[in-house]
Scaffold this motif. Structure first.
Motif, short mmCIF file in Angstrom:
data_model
loop_
_atom_site.label_atom_id
_atom_site.label_comp_id
_atom_site.label_asym_id
_atom_site.label_seq_id
_atom_site.Cartn_x
_atom_site.Cartn_y
_atom_site.Cartn_z
N GLY A 66 0.82 -1.21 0.00
CA GLY A 66 0.00 0.00 0.00
C GLY A 66 0.85 1.26 0.00
N VAL A 67 1.90 1.28 0.81
CA VAL A 67 2.81 2.44 0.85
C VAL A 67 3.53 2.59 -0.49
CG1 VAL A 67 4.94 3.30 1.89
CG2 VAL A 67 3.09 2.48 3.35
N LEU A 68 3.97 1.48 -1.08
CA LEU A 68 4.64 1.55 -2.39
C LEU A 68 3.70 2.10 -3.46
CD1 LEU A 68 6.66 -1.80 -2.41
CD2 LEU A 68 7.57 0.52 -2.18
N GLU A 69 2.46 1.67 -3.45
CA GLU A 69 1.50 2.17 -4.43
C GLU A 69 1.21 3.65 -4.21
OE1 GLU A 69 -1.00 -1.90 -5.42
OE2 GLU A 69 -1.73 -0.55 -3.86
N LEU A 70 1.05 4.05 -2.96
CA LEU A 70 0.81 5.47 -2.67
C LEU A 70 2.02 6.32 -3.07
CD1 LEU A 70 -1.02 7.65 -1.47
CD2 LEU A 70 -0.02 7.14 0.77
N ALA A 71 3.21 5.86 -2.74
CA ALA A 71 4.42 6.59 -3.12
C ALA A 71 4.55 6.68 -4.63
CB ALA A 71 5.65 5.91 -2.51
N GLY A 72 4.23 5.60 -5.33
CA GLY A 72 4.29 5.61 -6.79
C GLY A 72 3.28 6.57 -7.39
N GLY A 73 2.07 6.60 -6.83
CA GLY A 73 1.05 7.52 -7.31
C GLY A 73 1.47 8.96 -7.12
N ILE A 74 2.05 9.26 -5.98
CA ILE A 74 2.54 10.63 -5.72
C ILE A 74 3.72 10.95 -6.64
CG2 ILE A 74 3.66 12.11 -4.00
CD1 ILE A 74 1.93 10.61 -1.88
N ALA A 75 4.62 9.98 -6.80
CA ALA A 75 5.81 10.21 -7.63
C ALA A 75 5.45 10.46 -9.09
CB ALA A 75 6.76 9.01 -7.52
#
Length: 152
Positions: free
Chosen positions: A77-86
């Protein structure tokens, strides 16, 4: 008309004219890519990461079925959120779709392995626009490398 006032013309090859995109088309392409980027960022932040980060029962059940537990659910979940923000950060906009594409490749393997292919099309479908973004934003990867080298 005298020689001094005659218009000057230069020969332009047909290939160079055909290769240069029309200004209106280039602007429309930039707008479409920006809209795609925002939609993907929203998808990864809201539809994909949020259920994992709030431990929605469907996400918990999926990760229990796999046997990975809640720690893996929160990490993904954190990786997906970070990717979305990135995706929305200009200097990271080239590397973010590559990272999310790798995450989607892993999601495809998990769907095929543990869920008999149920919903396996979703990660494959998402890889297509991520590949398009990675290709169109490949220059930002060079900017990121220069930035990292400068700081090192």
């Amino acid at each position: 008309m005298s020689e001094t006032t005659a218009p000057v013309t230069t020969a332009v090859s047909d290939a160079s004219v055909a290769a240069a995109p029309a200004p209106g088309r280039a602007r429309a392409a930039r707008i479409a890519l920006r809209m795609l980027t925002v939609l993907l960022a929203l998808f990864y932040g809201v539809a994909s990461a949020l259920p994992k980060l709030i431990a929605h029962p469907s996400a918990v059940e999926s990760f229990d079925t796999i046997g990975w537990g809640s720690a893996a659910m929160y990490i993904i979940g954190v990786l997906e959120l970070a990717g979305g923000i990135a995706l929305l950060v200009p200097v990271l906009s080239g590397v973010a779709p590559i990272a999310l594409g790798a995450l989607m490749a892993g999601a495809f393997v998990v769907q095929m392995s543990y869920f008999d292919g149920e919903n396996a099309a979703t990660p494959l479908i998402l890889i297509v626009p991520l590949t398009l973004l990675a290709w169109t934003r490949r220059r930002s990867n060079a900017d990121l490398v220069r930035l990292v080298k400068r700081r090192a």
